[in-house]
Scaffold this motif. Structure first.
Motif, PDB file in Angstrom:
ATOM      1  N   ILE A 113       0.843  -1.197   0.000  1.00 61.27           N
ATOM      2  CA  ILE A 113       0.000   0.000   0.000  1.00 61.27           C
ATOM      3  C   ILE A 113       0.874   1.241   0.000  1.00 61.27           C
ATOM      4  O   ILE A 113       1.827   1.348   0.778  1.00 61.27           O
ATOM      5  N   THR A 134       0.414   5.379   0.387  1.00 61.72           N
ATOM      6  CA  THR A 134      -0.505   6.467   0.711  1.00 61.72           C
ATOM      7  C   THR A 134       0.306   7.731   0.912  1.00 61.72           C
ATOM      8  O   THR A 134       1.497   7.679   1.270  1.00 61.72           O
ATOM      9  N   SER A 142       0.025  12.243   1.882  1.00 60.32           N
ATOM     10  CA  SER A 142      -0.744  13.421   2.282  1.00 60.32           C
ATOM     11  C   SER A 142       0.230  14.545   2.569  1.00 60.32           C
ATOM     12  O   SER A 142       1.448  14.343   2.581  1.00 60.32           O
ATOM     13  N   SER A 145      -4.537  14.461  -5.760  1.00 58.79           N
ATOM     14  CA  SER A 145      -5.361  13.387  -6.320  1.00 58.79           C
ATOM     15  C   SER A 145      -5.115  13.253  -7.812  1.00 58.79           C
ATOM     16  O   SER A 145      -5.067  12.143  -8.353  1.00 58.79           O
ATOM     17  N   GLN A 160      -6.347   2.459  -7.454  1.00 60.10           N
ATOM     18  CA  GLN A 160      -6.791   3.493  -6.525  1.00 60.10           C
ATOM     19  C   GLN A 160      -7.870   2.906  -5.612  1.00 60.10           C
ATOM     20  O   GLN A 160      -8.867   2.362  -6.083  1.00 60.10           O
ATOM     21  N   ARG A 172     -11.453   5.597  -0.091  1.00 61.69           N
ATOM     22  CA  ARG A 172     -11.548   5.657   1.375  1.00 61.69           C
ATOM     23  C   ARG A 172     -12.561   6.724   1.717  1.00 61.69           C
ATOM     24  O   ARG A 172     -12.345   7.911   1.484  1.00 61.69           O
ATOM     25  N   TRP A 213      -7.052  11.704   1.156  1.00 59.74           N
ATOM     26  CA  TRP A 213      -5.770  11.560   0.478  1.00 59.74           C
ATOM     27  C   TRP A 213      -5.753  10.254  -0.322  1.00 59.74           C
ATOM     28  O   TRP A 213      -6.523   9.332  -0.041  1.00 59.74           O
ATOM     29  N   PRO A 214      -4.849  10.154  -1.293  1.00 61.63           N
ATOM     30  CA  PRO A 214      -4.855   8.963  -2.145  1.00 61.63           C
ATOM     31  C   PRO A 214      -4.277   7.737  -1.446  1.00 61.63           C
ATOM     32  O   PRO A 214      -3.366   7.834  -0.626  1.00 61.63           O
ATOM     33  N   VAL A 215      -4.849   6.583  -1.789  1.00 61.01           N
ATOM     34  CA  VAL A 215      -4.357   5.286  -1.321  1.00 61.01           C
ATOM     35  C   VAL A 215      -4.310   4.373  -2.546  1.00 61.01           C
ATOM     36  O   VAL A 215      -5.316   4.199  -3.228  1.00 61.01           O
ATOM     37  N   ARG A 235      -2.892   0.537  -4.286  1.00 57.64           N
ATOM     38  CA  ARG A 235      -2.492  -0.834  -3.980  1.00 57.64           C
ATOM     39  C   ARG A 235      -1.634  -1.371  -5.129  1.00 57.64           C
ATOM     40  O   ARG A 235      -1.955  -1.188  -6.298  1.00 57.64           O
ATOM     41  N   VAL A 286      -3.785  -1.039   4.731  1.00 53.07           N
ATOM     42  CA  VAL A 286      -4.117   0.373   4.541  1.00 53.07           C
ATOM     43  C   VAL A 286      -4.051   1.107   5.876  1.00 53.07           C
ATOM     44  O   VAL A 286      -3.469   2.190   5.981  1.00 53.07           O
ATOM     45  N   GLU A 332      -1.413   4.143   6.928  1.00 53.95           N
ATOM     46  CA  GLU A 332      -1.862   5.465   7.352  1.00 53.95           C
ATOM     47  C   GLU A 332      -1.293   5.838   8.713  1.00 53.95           C
ATOM     48  O   GLU A 332      -1.016   7.009   8.981  1.00 53.95           O
TER      49      GLU A 332
END
Length: 1001
Positions: free
Chosen positions: A6, A8, A10, A24, A34, A37, A42-44, A46, A87, A91
């Motif tokens: 993952i 992520t 921010s 984004s 993508q 959430r 913010w983008p996550v 995989r 995830v 974070e």
């Protein structure tokens, strides 16, 4: 290592919305999946490969450097076996990063090629064990980990799931209060939520966050020692030295498990807050400390989605089929979303499937037992957790708590006093101790808590007191059934579960009298929430417990059964007939009138006139005793009959009075039927716009009942009217829930097929229009000999004709049924369509059929359908070489459609329109009838000529030219030419010479 990686990212600090929008956009250009959430902006992303994720992180860093605020970007990458936990951990890693940093966990660092910087061992704010953290490029900035703040927060060996809303709310409460207490029943997750919140906010307190577990403390005087030991301060008996050491400290003290020494904790916290102005206390307890300034936060159950996630993660399972998903959802619901219960259930997943675990919850306290090392004894079983709370009650509280198990669902303060003897003070203490939930003026036990209490209930008479209380309430409320059913529903509906329990107890008793009385008093309850089948079950049991009873009670039970069966099983048990006989025997005119209405409903499908006679007698009886409720019940069916007979002038005066009376008394079901009838009447008589308004009133009347029969019928009527005024999209939206109900629950929604067929026909989906009504219009359907198919067959026939198919059989069936039941609108529709079918090959027959349909429509005030007649006659005129008549009639029809707001169906004929000023609807009808003659004029031969055409023929045979004929008759030469063309067609001649050779009979 397999699994997923993952990524992520921010911004550190408070970045603007445009900055996150740019981020984004940058992330959307990266490879990788993508993830959406809902609780993060913010983008996550995989990735299947850690190297791919690291490459993407580098690309994102380069791209961010070229946009504003790019230097504030921080990135985290973590690899794990499952996406959900991965995830959350990524974070948490992101939360400790500084601007410009790209952090990696050890699992990711071990999988990539290339150098990384080892930042040492750090503790994330998810309260897991400390772990080694790596950085892609060295920034030299210290991580913002939990180690930056002095603390002794406990290590949690499982992930923290959900609770985002609660953590945010506690964040706010801790900002405004120096004492916050988390309360809730055992296993609710108080400890974990408090610890997680403390970890998230640790930086607020420069002198640390200190965790003090009081679960083993039994003497309040030991509290200062426990706190001093946790913080590492000097200890002496009493709190003087401790408070002196903390006086200038800015710290958060977390006191966990306060309930068994609640008085001592309250005294200690009072001293602490008095002597240490910058200390904040976060406490967990099964009851509040009850101190001034205390902010109490009752820990709620997990939401259904959070509970599902927790169970699946702890079970290390996935809901890979609908069956498993259903079982998991059922487990979460039955365990009330209590985290401890869910974790204990999930622990069985090594030997049981979710379906087996769900089945095992029939004895939840036996199943939810697991000897987990390192867990406090009171948390090893669900029963032990509740035992801990139960043992802290005094004798009065224990007795009241046990007796509250008699309630199913919620209960009121009055009910608690009547059934359990719990005075308000005792109930309040049980609420404070988290054994009773208070919400919106009512109280309830979580089902898990209720089952625990029921296992300790030994008072045999509690169930009797429960039955007696609800019988008193129901019988006292009965007068509202005649005067204000909305008020009755508001009083009775919240206790539906209690009434079920009371009925079961009362009807199973050796003496069923109280149960039978309760069943009679609750008769209208089963018209709500689509519970009719359940209701007639109770009512039939009540009747059968005393089958030879000839009292008023039995008559009331018959009436209750008949009213509920009306929408559930109208052709089953003849309760209405039996009840009418008994009411007559007892001489009760009020009940007789009501039963006459119910018997009339049974006759309605096969014998309209008998149904009318029964309701007429019902109205007479009701008027004789001044019973408006009984009168309206009979008049409602009379309204339906008058509408079907198209006696609209007689219908209208009844409608408003009946609808108003029914709605004001809360009889929403019948009121909705009356309003639906009114709406359809308005459609027929040329007021479709007003029909929409009345149909909306019908739906508003039905919706509070939450009964898909009533609501479904009202929605269907409104949708069918909306389609006819051109609001097709709104109609589709309106019926969508009905379609879903029919598809997912297999429910039979009234009139769904009819309205879907109407929508399909008007939008040109003709095959669908036919299919929706195939079963209902089949010659061998159960209702084939009733009036019902007649109402549907014209739509099927119209769809068949639009497809170029022969619909004669359907139309002749419809006409036959319409004549048998006296359904003028349906008969006219069938005749009109038969007439259109005959235009090509049998114009004379077509004229007869079309004018018969027109006459029916005129005689019954069916103004909307006069438009169809005009268009049909225009088609006939066009075919018989009368284009001027056709254009005039078509123009009048089109103008009438616009005037009343009627839409144009997809198969509308393409007719030429006259340039003349349009005739009004009445003028056009008169014109159509006049051009045919008083007795009706055939389409060919001498008899088919109009008076003007006859004058033209006479002058032409005399030898006059077209201009001379025009001058003689005061018409243009072009009109003379048109008349002659019509004459030639009607008489089968080609020119003047052949015309002159004919002899007029």
């Amino acid at each position: 290592m397999g699994g997923v990686t993952i990524l992520t990212a921010s911004y550190a600090g408070a970045a603007s919305a445009p900055a996150y929008a740019r981020l984004s956009g940058l992330a959307a250009e990266l490879p990788g999946e993508q993830l959406v959430r809902r609780d993060a902006g913010w983008p996550v992303l995989r990735y299947a490969s850690a190297d791919d994720a690291i490459e993407a992180a580098g690309a994102l860093r380069e791209a961010a450097a070229r946009v504003p605020a790019g230097d504030l970007l921080r990135i985290a990458v973590h690899t794990a076996t499952a996406a959900g936990p991965a995830v959350r951990h990524a974070e948490q890693l992101l939360a400790i990063a500084n601007p410009g940093q790209t952090l990696l966990t050890a699992t990711t660092a071990a999988l990539i090629v290339g150098p990384v910087n080892d930042l040492g061992v750090h503790r994330l704010r998810d309260l897991g064990s400390a772990e080694r953290i790596f950085e892609l490029t060295s920034t030299g900035a210290p991580l913002r980990s939990l180690d930056c703040v002095p603390n002794n927060l406990p290590v949690m060996f499982t992930s923290f799931v959900g609770r985002t809303t609660q953590v945010a709310a506690l964040r706010t409460q801790l900002a405004g209060s120096r004492l916050v207490t988390l309360t809730g029943p055992g296993g609710a997750g108080k400890t974990r939520l408090a610890a997680q919140t403390a970890a998230q906010l640790a930086e607020r307190w420069a002198d640390g966050v200190w965790w003090v577990d009081l679960s083993a403390v039994t003497d309040g005087s030991q509290i200062p020692e426990e706190v001093a030991a946790a913080i590492g301060l000097l200890v002496e008996p009493g709190d003087r030295l401790l408070i002196g050491q903390l006086r200038d400290k800015q710290a958060l003290i977390c006191l966990d498990n306060c309930e068994q020494i609640i008085e001592g904790v309250a005294e200690f916290v009072t001293a602490l807050q008095t002597g240490c102005p910058e200390l904040t206390v976060l406490a967990t307890s099964r009851e509040p400390l009850d101190l001034p300034g205390e902010s109490i936060w009752r820990v709620p159950a997990l939401s259904p989605d959070e509970a599902r996630t927790l169970f699946l993660e702890r079970a290390e399972a996935s809901a890979d089929s609908a069956e498993v998903e259903h079982a998991v959802r059922a487990i979460c619901e039955r365990l009330d979303g209590i985290p401890l219960a869910l974790e204990l259930a999930a622990a069985w997943s090594r030997v049981l499937t979710p379906l087996q675990i769900e089945a095992g919850l029939e004895d939840r306290f036996a199943l939810l037992t697991k000897n987990v090392r390192g867990v406090a004894a009171r948390q090893r079983t669900l029963a032990a957790s509740i035992d801990w709370s139960y043992d802290l009650l005094d004798d009065e509280e224990r007795q009241a708590f046990r007796r509250l198990a008699a309630f199913a669902g919620g209960f009121t303060l009055e009910a608690a006093a009547a059934v359990s003897g719990a005075v308000p003070e005792i109930l309040a203490r049980l609420v404070d101790k988290s054994l009773v939930v208070a919400e919106d003026g009512r109280y309830r036990l979580l089902e898990t808590i209720r089952e625990y209490a029921a296992g300790r209930l030994t008072d045999d008479d509690v169930r009797d007191r429960h039955l007696d209380h609800y019988l008193r309430v129901a019988e006292a409320a009965e007068p509202l059934l005649d005067s204000d059913r909305d008020a009755w529903r508001a009083l009775i509906e919240p206790d539906r579960e209690n009434y079920r329990a009371a009925l079961e107890h009362g009807l199973a008793a050796a003496d069923p009298d109280r149960g039978r009385r309760l069943a009679a008093a609750l008769r209208w309850l089963w018209n709500l929430q689509a519970t009719g089948t359940e209701g007639i079950g109770y009512l039939r049991r009540a009747i059968d417990r005393a089958p030879d009873d000839r009292t008023l009670l039995q008559a009331r039970l018959y009436y209750g059964y008949a009213t509920v069966a009306d929408t559930v099983d109208p052709f089953g048990y003849d309760a209405a007939g039996r009840g009418l006989d008994l009411a007559t025997e007892l001489g009760d005119d009020g009940l007789r009138s009501l039963f006459l209405a119910m018997v009339a409903v049974g006759e309605f499908f096969t014998d309209f006139h008998k149904a009318w006679d029964l309701t007429t007698e019902g109205v007479r009886l009701a008027d004789g005793i001044g019973n408006e409720h009984a009168r309206n019940a009979n008049v409602a069916l009379q309204c339906v009959l008058l509408s079907l007979w198209d006696r609209h002038d007689e219908l209208r005066p009844l409608l408003d009075r009946a609808a108003t009376g029914l709605i004001s008394s809360g009889e929403r079901g019948i009121a909705s039927t009356v309003l639906t009838t009114w709406s359809e009447s308005l459609v027929s008589t040329g007021e479709p716009r007003k029909a929409v308004e009345i149909a909306e009133r019908a739906l508003a009347a039905a919706e509070p009942l939450a009964d898909f029969h009533r609501v479904g019928s009202a929605r269907a009527q409104l949708a069918s009217v909306l389609v006819r005024v051109g609001r097709v999209d709104e109609a589709r939206v309106l019926v969508r829930p009905l379609l879903e109900l029919a598809e997912t629950a297999g429910s039979v929604v009234p009139n769904l097929g009819q309205v879907m067929s109407v929508i399909s026909y008007w939008t040109g989906e003709y095959d669908a229009a036919i299919e929706w009504l195939a079963d209902a219009t089949a010659p061998d359907s159960p209702l084939a000999r009733t009036f019902a198919p007649a109402m549907l067959l014209p739509t099927v026939a119209a769809a068949r004709r639009a497809l170029g198919q022969d619909a004669t059989e359907e139309l002749e069936r419809a006409a036959g049924l319409a004549r048998a039941y006296n359904l003028p609108r349906i008969l006219a529709d069938a005749l009109d369509q038969l007439g259109r079918t005959a235009i090509e090959e049998q114009p004379d027959k077509a004229a007869e059929l079309l004018h018969e349909a027109l006459t029916i429509r005129v005689d019954h005030g069916l103004r909307t359908y006069l438009i169809d007649s005009l268009e049909s006659l225009a088609l006939l005129a066009n075919h018989t070489n009368r284009p001027a008549d056709a254009a005039r009639l078509a123009r009048a029809a089109a103008n009438a459609r616009d005037d009343i707001g009627l839409a144009v169906p997809a198969d509308h004929p393409d007719l030429p329109l006259s340039d003349e000023a349009p005739l009004t609807l009445d003028e056009a009808v008169a014109y159509a009838r006049r051009t045919r003659g008083a007795r009706g004029r055939p389409s060919s031969g001498w008899a088919s000529l109009t008076p003007t055409e006859e004058q033209v023929v006479a002058l032409a045979v005399e030898g006059l030219s077209n201009p001379e004929i025009g001058e003689r008759l005061f018409i243009s030469r072009g009109t003379v030419k048109t008349h002659l063309a019509h004459v030639y067609t009607k008489l089968g001649v080609a020119n003047r010479t052949e015309l002159a050779s004919l002899k007029k009979p």
